[in-house]
Enzyme design. Structure first.
Site, PDB file in Angstrom:
ATOM      1  N   GLY A 207       0.812  -1.211   0.000  1.00 61.34           N
ATOM      2  CA  GLY A 207       0.000   0.000   0.000  1.00 61.34           C
ATOM      3  C   GLY A 207       0.846   1.261   0.000  1.00 61.34           C
TER       4      GLY A 207
ATOM      5  CG  ASP B 113       1.414  -7.419  -9.814  1.00 65.08           C
ATOM      6  OD1 ASP B 113       0.523  -8.220 -10.115  1.00 65.08           O
ATOM      7  OD2 ASP B 113       1.411  -6.236 -10.179  1.00 65.08           O
TER       8      ASP B 113
ATOM      9  NE  ARG C 158      -1.413 -18.450  -5.287  1.00 60.50           N
ATOM     10  CZ  ARG C 158      -2.598 -17.867  -5.444  1.00 60.50           C
ATOM     11  NH1 ARG C 158      -2.694 -16.545  -5.390  1.00 60.50           N
ATOM     12  NH2 ARG C 158      -3.687 -18.585  -5.651  1.00 60.50           N
TER      13      ARG C 158
ATOM     14  CG  ASP D 161       3.038  -7.748   6.651  1.00 58.82           C
ATOM     15  OD1 ASP D 161       2.685  -7.049   5.682  1.00 58.82           O
ATOM     16  OD2 ASP D 161       2.237  -8.310   7.409  1.00 58.82           O
TER      17      ASP D 161
ATOM     18  CB  THR E 224       3.256  -0.581   7.568  1.00 60.73           C
ATOM     19  OG1 THR E 224       1.875  -0.683   7.924  1.00 60.73           O
ATOM     20  CG2 THR E 224       4.094  -0.921   8.772  1.00 60.73           C
ATOM     21  CB  ILE E 225      -0.045   3.984   8.097  1.00 63.88           C
ATOM     22  CG1 ILE E 225      -1.178   2.994   7.786  1.00 63.88           C
ATOM     23  CG2 ILE E 225       0.326   4.803   6.874  1.00 63.88           C
ATOM     24  CD1 ILE E 225      -2.507   3.651   7.485  1.00 63.88           C
ATOM     25  CG  ASP E 226      -1.287  -0.967   9.419  1.00 67.49           C
ATOM     26  OD1 ASP E 226      -2.106  -0.031   9.432  1.00 67.49           O
ATOM     27  OD2 ASP E 226      -1.278  -1.846   8.532  1.00 67.49           O
TER      28      ASP E 226
ATOM     29  CG  ASP F 128       1.666  -4.196  11.367  1.00 65.23           C
ATOM     30  OD1 ASP F 128       2.455  -3.632  10.576  1.00 65.23           O
ATOM     31  OD2 ASP F 128       0.700  -4.875  10.985  1.00 65.23           O
TER      32      ASP F 128
ATOM     33  NE  ARG G  89      -1.596  -5.020   8.063  1.00 61.17           N
ATOM     34  CZ  ARG G  89      -0.556  -5.674   7.552  1.00 61.17           C
ATOM     35  NH1 ARG G  89      -0.714  -6.433   6.491  1.00 61.17           N
ATOM     36  NH2 ARG G  89       0.629  -5.584   8.103  1.00 61.17           N
TER      37      ARG G  89
ATOM     38  CD  GLU H 114      -8.206  -1.806   9.359  1.00 62.16           C
ATOM     39  OE1 GLU H 114      -9.058  -1.447   8.537  1.00 62.16           O
ATOM     40  OE2 GLU H 114      -7.001  -1.962   9.072  1.00 62.16           O
TER      41      GLU H 114
ATOM     42  CD  GLN I 146      -6.725   5.912   9.344  1.00 58.66           C
ATOM     43  OE1 GLN I 146      -6.340   5.421  10.395  1.00 58.66           O
ATOM     44  NE2 GLN I 146      -7.682   5.354   8.629  1.00 58.66           N
ATOM     45  NE  ARG I 147      -2.844   2.895   2.204  1.00 58.09           N
ATOM     46  CZ  ARG I 147      -3.159   1.719   1.662  1.00 58.09           C
ATOM     47  NH1 ARG I 147      -3.518   0.733   2.449  1.00 58.09           N
ATOM     48  NH2 ARG I 147      -3.142   1.544   0.371  1.00 58.09           N
TER      49      ARG I 147
END
Length: 365
Positions: A15, A78, A82, A119, A142-144, A146, A188, A239, A291-292
């Site tokens: 993201g 992507d 896979r 991650d 990451t904004i999270d 984590d 998340r 969330e 937020q992003r």
């Protein structure tokens, strides 16, 4: 005969996030300062599969420090191990495209790859290093907030500031209309954004994934405030929050997606339950992708720049298969496989949780 210049590449995956352009700028400028060539990979790992690389120079990164998003483009779909391929009949099949990645890295004579991502992207980078011998340096995005093995990811400060501003604005409406105002924020499976913005924004209730909540405790807090003459309350809900004995609220499931389970809806659920049980008017605001987006805070600009310089320096000294990390306000390196492990949640016994409790904030337990 002139000595051949060392060549590196940089990509952004997953993201978008405030500070990505600041990292790109720092990586490119550091390589150029050290007489190296650097290629930008367009649209994340898709660009490595489809040979979409462009040579970067000082002009490429001019003026991008305050810009949100990423000038290189990104995707969270992507995975080269896979990779979705559409057949002539329209059928989508997934193929291992690692050979295409290696072919293109050899084509441009890329010595090492700087992967800026969360991650998912770091896991792909770690797999490229482990199974394909690609030299990788990761940058934690990451904004999270984590990711393990670092005290702070860039983008988090900006997201937290945005959520705090939203709470400041919701306060005025809540107080004017005597309502319970609920703000649902991203994160998340971790509650860092909810926790920090909730404390900064003066929330009365903060619901986190790490602490399953009891609705009765939330209602008790709201009624206590009402009895004390406070006819409004502010609730921040991550969330990924869930009731005790219940499940997280899933907005939808998208088959074949890199992120098939998409969380959402817990804020509306809590608002509805509060209104039904108390007859106090409750409203939910979902902050979502606001937020992003937008310009990174000064803190995130500095942290992103430090990370970018450190990632390029790791490449220059030949220290590979690592992630740059913030530790005791110093930038260090950690083994990328360790950094791409299980997401880091808020410790329920942490000092900042204790701070919230001492302020009288209800965590629903």
């Amino acid at each position: 005969m002139a000595q051949k210049k060392r060549r590196f590449a940089v990509l952004t995956g997953g993201g978008d996030c405030p500070g990505l352009n600041a990292v790109i700028r720092a990586v490119v400028k550091t390589f150029l300062q050290n007489d190296c060539e650097v290629y930008g990979v367009l649209n994340g790992f898709n660009g490595l599969v489809n040979d979409n690389l462009q040579l970067m120079d000082y002009a490429s990164v001019s003026g991008i420090l305050p810009r949100g998003g990423t000038i290189l483009g990104t995707t969270n779909r992507d995975n080269p191990f896979r990779f979705a391929v559409e057949k002539e009949n329209g059928e989508i099949v997934y193929e291992d495209m690692r050979d295409k990645v290696l072919e293109n890295l050899r084509k441009y004579d890329i010595e090492a790859l700087v992967v800026i991502g969360g991650d998912g992207s770091l896991n792909i980078g770690a797999q490229l290093a482990r199974e394909c011998g690609v030299k990788v340096v990761g940058v934690p995005k990451t904004i999270d907030n984590d990711l393990p093995c670092t005290e702070r990811t860039f983008g988090f400060d900006t997201a937290m500031a945005m959520a705090t501003e939203a709470l400041d604005r919701l306060h005025t409406t809540a107080e004017s209309h005597h309502r319970v105002m609920i703000l649902e924020v991203m994160g998340r499976y971790a509650g860092w954004i909810a926790l920090h913005s909730g404390i900064a924004g003066g929330a009365d209730v903060i619901l986190l994934p790490e602490i399953p909540y009891k609705l009765d405790k939330v209602l008790e807090k709201i009624q206590q405030r009402k009895q004390a003459g406070k006819n409004f309350s502010i609730v921040v809900v991550a969330e990924g929050a869930k009731p005790e004995g219940g499940e997280m609220s899933v907005a939808r499931v998208v088959k074949g997606s890199f992120e098939p389970i998409r969380l959402g809806g817990i804020g509306d659920k809590v608002a509805r339950e509060i209104e039904e049980r108390t007859e106090i008017e409750a409203r939910c605001t979902v902050l979502g992708y606001l937020q992003r987006g937008g310009s990174p805070t000064a803190f995130d600009r500095v942290l992103s720049t430090r990370y970018g310089v450190a990632a390029a320096e790791a490449c220059l000294r030949g220290e590979y298969n690592v992630m740059v990390s913030l530790y005791h306000d110093k930038i260090v390196t950690v083994y990328i496989q360790k950094a791409a492990s299980k997401p880091q949640q808020v410790p329920v016994d942490s000092e900042i949780i204790r701070t919230g409790r001492q302020l009288g904030i209800c965590f629903g337990d």
